[in-house]
Design a protein around this motif. Structure first.
Motif, PDB file in Angstrom:
ATOM      1  N   VAL A 305      45.640  17.649  14.722  1.00 18.82           N
ATOM      2  CA  VAL A 305      44.435  17.813  15.527  1.00 18.82           C
ATOM      3  C   VAL A 305      44.086  19.293  15.569  1.00 18.82           C
ATOM      4  O   VAL A 305      44.885  20.109  16.044  1.00 18.82           O
ATOM      5  CB  VAL A 305      44.633  17.278  16.959  1.00 18.82           C
ATOM      6  N   GLY A 306      42.930  19.645  15.052  1.00 18.60           N
ATOM      7  CA  GLY A 306      42.533  21.042  15.024  1.00 18.60           C
ATOM      8  C   GLY A 306      43.474  21.862  14.160  1.00 18.60           C
ATOM      9  O   GLY A 306      43.947  21.406  13.118  1.00 18.60           O
ATOM     10  N   ASP A 307      43.784  23.068  14.617  1.00 14.82           N
ATOM     11  CA  ASP A 307      44.666  23.959  13.865  1.00 14.82           C
ATOM     12  C   ASP A 307      46.085  23.964  14.403  1.00 14.82           C
ATOM     13  O   ASP A 307      46.912  24.777  13.992  1.00 14.82           O
ATOM     14  CB  ASP A 307      44.111  25.395  13.900  1.00 14.82           C
ATOM     15  N   THR A 308      46.379  23.069  15.318  1.00 14.67           N
ATOM     16  CA  THR A 308      47.720  23.025  15.908  1.00 14.67           C
ATOM     17  C   THR A 308      48.685  22.287  14.990  1.00 14.67           C
ATOM     18  O   THR A 308      48.284  21.635  14.024  1.00 14.67           O
ATOM     19  CB  THR A 308      47.670  22.324  17.273  1.00 14.67           C
ATOM     20  N   ALA A 309      49.964  22.381  15.305  1.00 18.76           N
ATOM     21  CA  ALA A 309      50.984  21.665  14.538  1.00 18.76           C
ATOM     22  C   ALA A 309      50.807  20.166  14.737  1.00 18.76           C
ATOM     23  O   ALA A 309      50.239  19.723  15.748  1.00 18.76           O
ATOM     24  CB  ALA A 309      52.374  22.110  14.990  1.00 18.76           C
ATOM     25  N   PRO A 310      51.285  19.340  13.791  1.00 15.92           N
ATOM     26  CA  PRO A 310      51.165  17.881  13.932  1.00 15.92           C
ATOM     27  C   PRO A 310      51.760  17.396  15.259  1.00 15.92           C
ATOM     28  O   PRO A 310      52.819  17.867  15.688  1.00 15.92           O
ATOM     29  CB  PRO A 310      51.943  17.360  12.725  1.00 15.92           C
ATOM     30  N   LYS A 311      51.075  16.437  15.877  1.00 16.90           N
ATOM     31  CA  LYS A 311      51.525  15.884  17.157  1.00 16.90           C
ATOM     32  C   LYS A 311      51.959  14.438  16.966  1.00 16.90           C
ATOM     33  O   LYS A 311      51.268  13.649  16.333  1.00 16.90           O
ATOM     34  CB  LYS A 311      50.395  15.943  18.190  1.00 16.90           C
ATOM     35  N   ALA A 312      53.130  14.112  17.547  1.00 12.72           N
ATOM     36  CA  ALA A 312      53.616  12.737  17.476  1.00 12.72           C
ATOM     37  C   ALA A 312      52.678  11.827  18.255  1.00 12.72           C
ATOM     38  O   ALA A 312      52.194  12.196  19.342  1.00 12.72           O
ATOM     39  CB  ALA A 312      55.027  12.651  18.029  1.00 12.72           C
ATOM     40  N   PHE A 313      52.415  10.643  17.704  1.00 10.67           N
ATOM     41  CA  PHE A 313      51.504   9.711  18.361  1.00 10.67           C
ATOM     42  C   PHE A 313      52.026   9.324  19.742  1.00 10.67           C
ATOM     43  O   PHE A 313      51.249   9.167  20.687  1.00 10.67           O
ATOM     44  CB  PHE A 313      51.309   8.482  17.484  1.00 10.67           C
TER      45      PHE A 313
END
Length: 651
Positions: A305-313
């Motif tokens: 999401v955006g430029d952030t690191a991948p986020k766990a669902f």
């Protein structure tokens, strides 16, 4: 062509003879002044009868029939005439000759010949395009094979065979799109962009639905399990892969326990009644959410999401627990949509078991709803973060399904549009992610091919759609591609020909009071005369063209004539005299390079008397004058008078 040659012989042979008292008398009588007399302006005619003697005036004074008409001071009817102006007087001399039929025949031949030249040029260029693009051979193999045997000058005889190959290729286009993507020239795209592999795999999954080798629930599961997702590099593609996994988990969690193979009334998913009761059971639904939450965790589903690191669902779910209540409605809506798929699946399954024919519309609707189910599943992910971009990979499966419908509906123009939409969408996906210059170059070449091939494919569709000879002719008349037929003169040391040019011209030198096809700044150019040319091989040809007559007004009228409600041309009565067409001049003409039958001309003409054909007033004439212009026209040699070919033709 023999008929034309005969007409031309009669035209020039009878009207330009050394002596013809009938026409000469008409010419003189029509130039008498207000006192019913003629003067020295007519000596160029009378010289044929008085041996061009300098004593013509004295000889006439002793002629009992002519002396009363002769006045040494008399001027012609045209007050602008100058004594001894042969061109002006030649026009007067020929005014009385009715050449309406000749002019109409020749103008019709020029129009049809121009169309034929452009059609032959199109087929020539079509074949060259096929030879240079293996993609086209892969997509339309029977058409490519047929073009190898095409004799362009006999294209009309080969049209039935060509139409058959067009038809067969277009009917198989859905099965050959992926073959194009597997060509060696696109190997770098295949190796570096999983989008290509996913496109190929998704097309095959759609084919499996069409043939009954898979069902909608299996489609979701198999689409999510594609190994190509594991090599995803772009953010959109990674999110797409994980959105599919979420969709597959939801789909499998709500599958029907009945066996759809043995039970004709079974569906792929549970029914709306069952899900309504299930959601109403708070404990059961909460446990259900816990189980699928654990599946999201085990499968390590995450989103960028955006430029952030991948986020766990699961972290997105943890941060939006209030959204869980909304999940109930999402699940209910999912099953409501899935139930429509169930209904279509039951029909297909029942007909299959009873060996009944399944209609194409039933298969198309079934596939459409299957794709809708996948699309709706993506909405579940965005419940927890609206900024998740999962790309637009379903555009390709939808286009493939629309292509399937176009084929069985015999909407071949739309089939071409949807087939090339698949290529364009793939080109867009690659271009969005490409960073390497080499890859960008290959992708640009891919785009160039798409843009160049589309008009040829649309022509094939138009030919297949044509139901009559008139529609076939219309398809040929509407060719929009660059022309390319070769010309004999381009490969000749010299060529002498009776020649015409049909096209558009730009005129300089101001305008005349009467707006017409002759004196408008832009208009139709249709001179006919003699040309002598020197060929430059691939460089084209240079010609000196001497026009004798001009049919611009007639061709302009024919190209813009009125039609009835039934499409028939409205016939207008008009009379054309030879003097109105006579238009001598000279042009320097350059025939464009290679096999392009177009020429650029620069020069001037004098005349003609015929300026315009009006739908109400018939033929309109005005005093002739010099016109300087440039034209871009189709090169139409009517017949060769002499030709010497180069010793070796330049290929």
């Amino acid at each position: 062509m023999k008929k034309l040659a005969t007409i031309i012989f009669i035209f020039f042979g009878t009207t330009l003879m050394a002596q013809n008292a009938y026409y000469d008398a008409l010419a003189i009588s029509q130039s008498l002044d207000a006192q019913n007399q003629f003067g020295p302006d007519q000596f160029y005619i009378l010289g044929k009868y008085f041996d061009n003697s300098p004593e013509i005036a004295r000889e006439i004074s002793t002629n009992p029939f002519l002396k009363k008409y002769f006045n040494p001071e008399a001027k012609s009817l045209d007050r602008g005439a100058q004594t001894g102006n042969p061109k002006r007087n030649v026009s007067n001399y020929m005014k009385g000759v009715d050449v309406t039929q000749f002019a109409n025949v020749l103008s019709d031949i020029m129009i049809e010949h121009a169309k034929d030249e452009l059609t032959v040029a199109f087929f020539n260029r079509f074949q060259k395009f096929i030879e240079e693009h293996e993609e086209f051979k892969m997509l339309f193999p029977k058409t490519a094979a047929n073009f190898n045997n095409l004799l362009f000058y006999k294209y009309s005889e080969m049209l039935p065979s060509l139409r058959t190959s067009f038809f067969e290729d277009l009917n198989q286009i859905t099965y050959r799109i992926d073959d194009v993507l597997l060509l060696p020239k696109y190997r770098d795209l295949l190796n570096n962009f999983p989008e290509v592999s996913v496109t190929i795999a998704s097309l095959r999954l759609i084919h499996d639905l069409e043939t009954g080798n898979s069902n909608a629930a299996q489609l979701i599961s198999e689409f999510a399990k594609l190994k190509q997702w594991e090599t995803a590099t772009s953010k959109g593609m990674k999110n797409m892969a994980n959105s599919l996994r979420v969709a597959a988990i939801f789909s499998e969690s709500l599958r029907s326990g009945a066996n759809p193979i043995s039970d004709n009334d079974a569906g792929l998913w549970i029914t709306p009644k069952e899900i309504k009761e299930f959601v109403g059971n708070t404990d059961a639904f909460t446990i259900y959410l816990g189980l699928i939450y654990q599946q999201f965790k085990v499968n390590k589903i995450q989103f960028e999401v955006g430029d952030t690191a991948p986020k766990a669902f699961i972290s997105l779910i943890d941060n939006n627990m209030a959204t869980i209540e909304v999940m109930k409605n999402k699940v209910i809506d999912f099953i409501a949509l899935a139930d429509k798929v169930n209904a279509n699946f039951r029909v297909v399954n029942r007909k299959t078991n009873l060996s009944e024919e399944i209609t194409d519309d039933e298969i198309y609707n079934y596939i459409t709803l299957s794709i809708d189910v996948i699309d709706y599943s993506f909405g579940i992910v965005q419940l927890f973060d609206k900024n998740i971009d999962s790309g637009n990979f379903l555009t390709i499966p939808r286009a493939a399904n629309n292509l399937y419908k176009d084929i069985y509906s015999k909407e071949y123009n739309q089939a071409v549009v949807h087939a090339f939409d698949i290529f364009l969408e793939l080109n867009r996906l690659i271009g969005h992610s490409a960073n390497d210059d080499k890859i960008k170059k290959v992708n640009k070449d891919f785009f160039d091919y798409i843009e160049k091939a589309r008009p040829y494919a649309l022509f094939m569709a138009n030919m297949v759609n044509a139901q009559s000879d008139a529609e076939i002719k219309a398809a040929l008349d509407n060719l929009i591609l660059p022309v390319g037929s070769s010309s004999v003169k381009k490969y000749s040391t010299y060529n002498l020909a009776f020649q015409s040019y049909l096209g558009a011209r730009f005129t300089t030198g101001g305008t005349r009071p009467l707006q017409s096809s002759w004196n408008d700044s832009f208009g139709v150019s249709a001179p006919v005369g003699v040309s002598i040319s020197h060929g430059l091989g691939k460089g084209g040809a240079v010609s000196l063209f001497v026009p004798l007559i001009d049919l611009g007004a007639i061709v302009d009228y024919k190209l813009s004539s009125d039609t009835t409600g039934e499409g028939e041309t409205v016939q207008k009565d008009y009379k054309i005299e030879l003097g109105q067409l006579f238009s001598p001049g000279a042009y320097l003409v350059y025939g464009l390079p290679w096999n392009i039958p177009l020429s650029l001309g620069f020069g001037g003409q004098y005349g003609p008397g015929l300026s315009k054909i009006d739908t109400t007033d018939g033929a309109i004439a005005e005093n002739p004058y010099w016109r300087w212009s440039a034209f871009l026209s189709v090169d139409i040699p009517l017949f060769n008078l002499g030709n010497k070919s180069k010793t070796k033709k330049i290929d």
